[in-house]
Design a protein around this motif. Structure first.
Motif, PDB file in Angstrom:
ATOM      1  N   GLY A   1      48.178 -12.238  56.982  1.00 55.85           N
ATOM      2  CA  GLY A   1      46.756 -12.016  56.768  1.00 55.85           C
ATOM      3  C   GLY A   1      46.002 -11.519  57.986  1.00 55.85           C
ATOM      4  N   SER A   2      46.323 -12.057  59.147  1.00 56.23           N
ATOM      5  CA  SER A   2      45.594 -11.622  60.348  1.00 56.23           C
ATOM      6  C   SER A   2      45.918 -10.169  60.680  1.00 56.23           C
ATOM      7  CB  SER A   2      45.897 -12.532  61.538  1.00 56.23           C
ATOM      8  OG  SER A   2      47.275 -12.512  61.847  1.00 56.23           O
ATOM      9  N   GLU A   3      47.147  -9.762  60.443  1.00 59.27           N
ATOM     10  CA  GLU A   3      47.527  -8.363  60.680  1.00 59.27           C
ATOM     11  C   GLU A   3      46.848  -7.451  59.663  1.00 59.27           C
ATOM     12  OE1 GLU A   3      51.784  -8.313  60.606  1.00 59.27           O
ATOM     13  OE2 GLU A   3      51.899  -9.791  62.221  1.00 59.27           O
ATOM     14  N   ALA A   4      46.807  -7.888  58.401  1.00 59.32           N
ATOM     15  CA  ALA A   4      46.144  -7.107  57.361  1.00 59.32           C
ATOM     16  C   ALA A   4      44.662  -6.975  57.668  1.00 59.32           C
ATOM     17  CB  ALA A   4      46.352  -7.751  55.992  1.00 59.32           C
ATOM     18  N   ARG A   5      44.024  -8.075  58.102  1.00 56.78           N
ATOM     19  CA  ARG A   5      42.596  -8.048  58.429  1.00 56.78           C
ATOM     20  C   ARG A   5      42.331  -7.054  59.557  1.00 56.78           C
ATOM     21  NH1 ARG A   5      41.685 -12.731  57.813  1.00 56.78           N
ATOM     22  NH2 ARG A   5      40.255 -12.669  56.076  1.00 56.78           N
ATOM     23  N   LYS A   6      43.186  -7.079  60.578  1.00 57.68           N
ATOM     24  CA  LYS A   6      43.017  -6.171  61.705  1.00 57.68           C
ATOM     25  C   LYS A   6      43.135  -4.715  61.235  1.00 57.68           C
ATOM     26  CE  LYS A   6      44.857  -5.009  66.237  1.00 57.68           C
ATOM     27  NZ  LYS A   6      45.906  -5.225  67.218  1.00 57.68           N
TER      28      LYS A   6
END
Length: 76
Positions: free
Chosen positions: A54-59
């Motif tokens: 999720g954090s990679e997708a958000r970035k």
């Protein structure tokens, strides 16, 4: 009287928020798609944001969205 004004302001703020979100759908080029497709795209994005990466997708979404907003602002 103050309560009525507060309710009216909340209603206006909610309407403004919905208009802005609808504008994003248009800016993304999804306005010609069916409501089901637009909702499906959004639900898929939510699943990515809530998934293990999720954090990679958000970035990634942040970078792509910021770039698109910047490009469109300079074109307008």
């Amino acid at each position: 009287m103050a309560l009525a004004r507060a309710r009216e302001q909340l209603r206006k703020d909610d309407a403004r928020r919905k208009i802005r979100l609808g504008g994003l759908v248009i800016k993304a080029g999804l306005d010609a798609e069916s409501e089901a497709v637009v909702l499906g795209v959004l639900l898929d994005a939510v699943a990515n944001l809530q998934g293990p990466n999720g954090s990679e997708a958000r970035k990634l979404f942040q970078e792509v969205g910021s770039r698109a907003l910047t490009q469109r602002e300079t074109m307008e």
